[in-house]
Design a protein around this motif. Sequence first.
Motif, PDB file in Angstrom:
ATOM      1  N   LEU A   1      59.674 -19.894  17.504  1.00 43.61           N
ATOM      2  CA  LEU A   1      60.153 -19.150  18.680  1.00 43.61           C
ATOM      3  C   LEU A   1      59.209 -19.472  19.813  1.00 43.61           C
ATOM      4  CD1 LEU A   1      61.376 -15.492  18.915  1.00 43.61           C
ATOM      5  CD2 LEU A   1      59.643 -16.317  20.501  1.00 43.61           C
ATOM      6  N   GLN A   2      59.790 -19.862  20.929  1.00 49.16           N
ATOM      7  CA  GLN A   2      58.974 -20.226  22.087  1.00 49.16           C
ATOM      8  C   GLN A   2      59.321 -19.313  23.264  1.00 49.16           C
ATOM      9  OE1 GLN A   2      59.413 -23.997  24.573  1.00 49.16           O
ATOM     10  NE2 GLN A   2      57.745 -24.574  23.143  1.00 49.16           N
ATOM     11  N   SER A   3      58.287 -18.745  23.873  1.00 47.89           N
ATOM     12  CA  SER A   3      58.494 -17.853  25.021  1.00 47.89           C
ATOM     13  C   SER A   3      57.258 -17.952  25.938  1.00 47.89           C
ATOM     14  CB  SER A   3      58.715 -16.417  24.537  1.00 47.89           C
ATOM     15  OG  SER A   3      59.018 -15.558  25.626  1.00 47.89           O
ATOM     16  N   ALA A   4      57.196 -17.067  26.935  1.00 46.58           N
ATOM     17  CA  ALA A   4      56.062 -17.109  27.888  1.00 46.58           C
ATOM     18  C   ALA A   4      55.432 -15.727  28.009  1.00 46.58           C
ATOM     19  CB  ALA A   4      56.545 -17.600  29.256  1.00 46.58           C
ATOM     20  N   ILE A   5      54.087 -15.705  28.166  1.00 44.08           N
ATOM     21  CA  ILE A   5      53.352 -14.457  28.385  1.00 44.08           C
ATOM     22  C   ILE A   5      52.374 -14.651  29.547  1.00 44.08           C
ATOM     23  CG2 ILE A   5      53.549 -13.705  25.964  1.00 44.08           C
ATOM     24  CD1 ILE A   5      50.654 -14.626  25.597  1.00 44.08           C
ATOM     25  N   THR A   6      51.859 -13.534  30.069  1.00 46.27           N
ATOM     26  CA  THR A   6      50.898 -13.587  31.197  1.00 46.27           C
ATOM     27  C   THR A   6      49.594 -12.912  30.777  1.00 46.27           C
ATOM     28  OG1 THR A   6      52.703 -13.484  32.790  1.00 46.27           O
ATOM     29  CG2 THR A   6      50.498 -12.984  33.613  1.00 46.27           C
TER      30      THR A   6
ATOM     31  N   GLU B   1      50.732 -16.369   7.133  1.00 44.93           N
ATOM     32  CA  GLU B   1      51.382 -17.684   7.065  1.00 44.93           C
ATOM     33  C   GLU B   1      52.149 -17.993   8.344  1.00 44.93           C
ATOM     34  OE1 GLU B   1      53.666 -18.233   3.564  1.00 44.93           O
ATOM     35  OE2 GLU B   1      51.941 -18.029   2.226  1.00 44.93           O
ATOM     36  N   LEU B   2      51.516 -17.674   9.469  1.00 50.26           N
ATOM     37  CA  LEU B   2      52.082 -17.963  10.775  1.00 50.26           C
ATOM     38  C   LEU B   2      51.149 -18.891  11.540  1.00 50.26           C
ATOM     39  CD1 LEU B   2      53.315 -14.435  11.958  1.00 50.26           C
ATOM     40  CD2 LEU B   2      54.760 -16.348  11.263  1.00 50.26           C
ATOM     41  N   VAL B   3      51.757 -19.678  12.406  1.00 45.61           N
ATOM     42  CA  VAL B   3      50.969 -20.524  13.304  1.00 45.61           C
ATOM     43  C   VAL B   3      51.387 -20.148  14.722  1.00 45.61           C
ATOM     44  CG1 VAL B   3      50.498 -22.870  14.084  1.00 45.61           C
ATOM     45  CG2 VAL B   3      50.821 -22.411  11.641  1.00 45.61           C
ATOM     46  N   ILE B   4      50.375 -19.701  15.536  1.00 42.24           N
ATOM     47  CA  ILE B   4      50.656 -19.335  16.926  1.00 42.24           C
ATOM     48  C   ILE B   4      49.867 -20.255  17.830  1.00 42.24           C
ATOM     49  CG2 ILE B   4      50.558 -17.510  18.665  1.00 42.24           C
ATOM     50  CD1 ILE B   4      50.770 -15.453  16.476  1.00 42.24           C
ATOM     51  N   GLN B   5      50.582 -20.885  18.745  1.00 48.26           N
ATOM     52  CA  GLN B   5      49.965 -21.851  19.642  1.00 48.26           C
ATOM     53  C   GLN B   5      50.193 -21.382  21.091  1.00 48.26           C
ATOM     54  OE1 GLN B   5      52.009 -25.459  18.596  1.00 48.26           O
ATOM     55  NE2 GLN B   5      50.778 -25.788  16.730  1.00 48.26           N
ATOM     56  N   TYR B   6      49.126 -21.538  21.910  1.00 51.86           N
ATOM     57  CA  TYR B   6      49.189 -21.141  23.316  1.00 51.86           C
ATOM     58  C   TYR B   6      48.945 -22.376  24.180  1.00 51.86           C
ATOM     59  CZ  TYR B   6      48.590 -16.474  21.340  1.00 51.86           C
ATOM     60  OH  TYR B   6      48.748 -15.319  20.610  1.00 51.86           O
ATOM     61  N   LYS B   7      49.664 -22.423  25.281  1.00 50.85           N
ATOM     62  CA  LYS B   7      49.499 -23.546  26.194  1.00 50.85           C
ATOM     63  C   LYS B   7      49.784 -23.064  27.615  1.00 50.85           C
ATOM     64  CE  LYS B   7      51.093 -28.248  27.058  1.00 50.85           C
ATOM     65  NZ  LYS B   7      52.051 -29.306  26.644  1.00 50.85           N
ATOM     66  N   LYS B   8      48.794 -23.304  28.502  1.00 46.67           N
ATOM     67  CA  LYS B   8      48.987 -22.894  29.894  1.00 46.67           C
ATOM     68  C   LYS B   8      50.139 -23.679  30.511  1.00 46.67           C
ATOM     69  CE  LYS B   8      44.466 -21.141  31.310  1.00 46.67           C
ATOM     70  NZ  LYS B   8      43.358 -21.251  32.301  1.00 46.67           N
ATOM     71  N   THR B   9      50.878 -22.972  31.360  1.00 46.81           N
ATOM     72  CA  THR B   9      52.035 -23.597  31.982  1.00 46.81           C
ATOM     73  C   THR B   9      52.223 -23.038  33.374  1.00 46.81           C
ATOM     74  OG1 THR B   9      54.408 -23.991  31.815  1.00 46.81           O
ATOM     75  CG2 THR B   9      53.599 -21.884  30.977  1.00 46.81           C
ATOM     76  N   ALA B  10      52.838 -23.837  34.221  1.00 45.12           N
ATOM     77  CA  ALA B  10      53.131 -23.391  35.587  1.00 45.12           C
ATOM     78  C   ALA B  10      54.543 -22.814  35.686  1.00 45.12           C
ATOM     79  CB  ALA B  10      52.970 -24.561  36.559  1.00 45.12           C
ATOM     80  N   GLU B  11      55.316 -22.967  34.600  1.00 45.61           N
ATOM     81  CA  GLU B  11      56.692 -22.460  34.633  1.00 45.61           C
ATOM     82  C   GLU B  11      56.687 -20.937  34.652  1.00 45.61           C
ATOM     83  OE1 GLU B  11      58.839 -24.041  31.361  1.00 45.61           O
ATOM     84  OE2 GLU B  11      58.433 -26.139  31.882  1.00 45.61           O
ATOM     85  N   LYS B  12      57.634 -20.376  35.394  1.00 43.56           N
ATOM     86  CA  LYS B  12      57.747 -18.926  35.480  1.00 43.56           C
ATOM     87  C   LYS B  12      58.976 -18.415  34.724  1.00 43.56           C
ATOM     88  CE  LYS B  12      55.261 -18.555  39.846  1.00 43.56           C
ATOM     89  NZ  LYS B  12      55.249 -18.015  41.229  1.00 43.56           N
ATOM     90  N   SER B  13      59.623 -19.277  33.975  1.00 38.96           N
ATOM     91  CA  SER B  13      60.830 -18.892  33.221  1.00 38.96           C
ATOM     92  C   SER B  13      60.433 -18.124  31.968  1.00 38.96           C
ATOM     93  CB  SER B  13      61.615 -20.146  32.830  1.00 38.96           C
ATOM     94  OG  SER B  13      62.678 -19.800  31.983  1.00 38.96           O
ATOM     95  N   ASN B  14      61.209 -17.090  31.655  1.00 38.21           N
ATOM     96  CA  ASN B  14      60.978 -16.292  30.439  1.00 38.21           C
ATOM     97  C   ASN B  14      62.002 -16.602  29.336  1.00 38.21           C
ATOM     98  OD1 ASN B  14      58.707 -14.837  31.375  1.00 38.21           O
ATOM     99  ND2 ASN B  14      60.047 -13.483  32.567  1.00 38.21           N
ATOM    100  N   THR B  15      62.616 -17.786  29.387  1.00 36.04           N
ATOM    101  CA  THR B  15      63.649 -18.172  28.422  1.00 36.04           C
ATOM    102  C   THR B  15      63.056 -18.324  27.018  1.00 36.04           C
ATOM    103  OG1 THR B  15      64.830 -19.377  30.152  1.00 36.04           O
ATOM    104  CG2 THR B  15      65.449 -19.843  27.868  1.00 36.04           C
TER     105      THR B  15
END
Length: 417
Positions: A103-108, A67-81
Motif C-alpha cells: 500500500l502506497q500513500s503520503a504522510i507529512t 513481518e512488515l516492511v515500511i519504507q519512507y521516501k521524501k517527495t514533492a508530490e502533494k497527492s494523497n492517492t
Amino acid sequence: MKLFSRYNGVLLMISFAGFIIIGFLFHRTLSYYLNRQMDDQLEEELLEVKQYTAGKNNLYQPNTFEELVIQYKKTAEKSNTKIIADTVFYNTEKHQMETGRYLQSAITLNGDRYKVSIIASKVENEEQIKSILKVIILPVLALLIILLLVNRFMIRSLWNPFKQLLINIKAFNVNQDVPFKPVKTSIKEFSDLNSAFIDLSSKVKSDYKEIKLFTENASHEMMTPLAVINSKLDTMLQSHLLGREESELLTDMYKATSRLTKLNQSLLMLVKIDNNLLNDQEDILISRAIEEKILHFQELILKRKLTIHLHLEPTTLYISQQLLEILLNNLFSNAIRHNIDTGSIDINLTATELIFSNTSVNGGLDEVKIFERFYKDTTSEGTGLGLSILKQICNRLQYELKYTYELNLHHFIIRFS
C-alpha cells in the motif's frame, strides 16, 4: 467407435474440463478474498503509521515479528492517492525475494512530505491457499474418479441386455426353424426393442417362407412347359417336311426358349445363393477341382483351339461343393465364351487367390458395372447373370472378387478371406 467408449470419453472430457474450470475459479476467488483481508490489514497499518507520526512526531518502524516492511521516501508530490497492488520485494529477514502486497500513500512530518510504502509478505497466504486447495480439490478429485468408475460399471451393467440382444440378432437365421431368442430385461426401452424384433423376426420368417415357396413353385412350373416346348421344337427341327423359312423361324424359337431356360436356372441359382441354401461345406483341394473341370470343358477348349497355362499350388478351402462347381463353371464358361480362336487361358492358384486370365477380341469392360445383373457386352449372347452369380458366390463366401484389363488380357481375381 463404440457408443459406450464414446459416452465415457465425452463424460471424461467434460469432467476434466469442469474440474479445471472450477479449480481455477476457486483459486481466483480464494486469492481475491485473502487479498481483501491483507488490504484491510495494510489500511490499519497505514492508519497506525499516521497516528504514530502525528503523536510522536517521528517515523514509525514496525516490530520484527509483524513481518512488515515500511519504507519512507521524501517527495514533492502533494497527492494523497492510495495505491494497493501486488509486488515482489527482498525480505531482509529471510534473505530472499518474496511476493507481497503493498500500500502506497503520503504522510507529512515536520512540514516535509513522505511517500510511505507498507509491504506485507504473501508467502503465508499462498501456503494457506495451497493447503485449502489440497483439502478441498483432492477429495473432489477422488469423488470424481469414484463417480466415473461407478458410472462405467453401471453403464456396462445397463447395456448388457442390449449386447445380448445384438448377439441374438446376429445368430438369427431365417433358414432355420429356431425362433428368435428373446432377452429378459427390466429396462423398458430394451424390452420394447426386444418385443419389436420378435414381431419383426416372425414376419420375416413368414414372408421368407412364402417367397421361397413361390420361387420354387414358379421355377418348377416354368421348367416343365419350357422342357415340353424345347422337346417339340427339337422334334420339328428334325423333320424333313419343313421349308427353309420355317426351319429358320423354328431355330430362332429354339434358341429363345433355350435362353429362357438358362435364364430361369440362373435366377433360381441366384435365389438359392441369396438365401444361403447351399451349405454342404467341406475341405476341397481346389487345384484338383480345377484340373477335373478342364477335362469337363475339354471339348469346347479343343474346338476353339485354346491353350491352357496352369500354375496351381495345392490349396485346400473349406467350401460348399455346389458353390465351387458353380464358381468354376462360370469362370471357365466366361473365359472360353469370351475368348478368341487359338487364344489362351491362364489359371494361377495360390494359397490366397485364384486368377483367371483370358485373351479377347474386345477391350476392357466396365469394372464397376461388370458384376451387375443383366449387364453384358453388346456382342455377348449370354443371359448377363453369369458374373453376377460369381459375385454373389464370392460375397456369400466372403471372398474378394475383382476385374482388371491389362496387356490385352481380362483378369478375374478372387482373393480368399
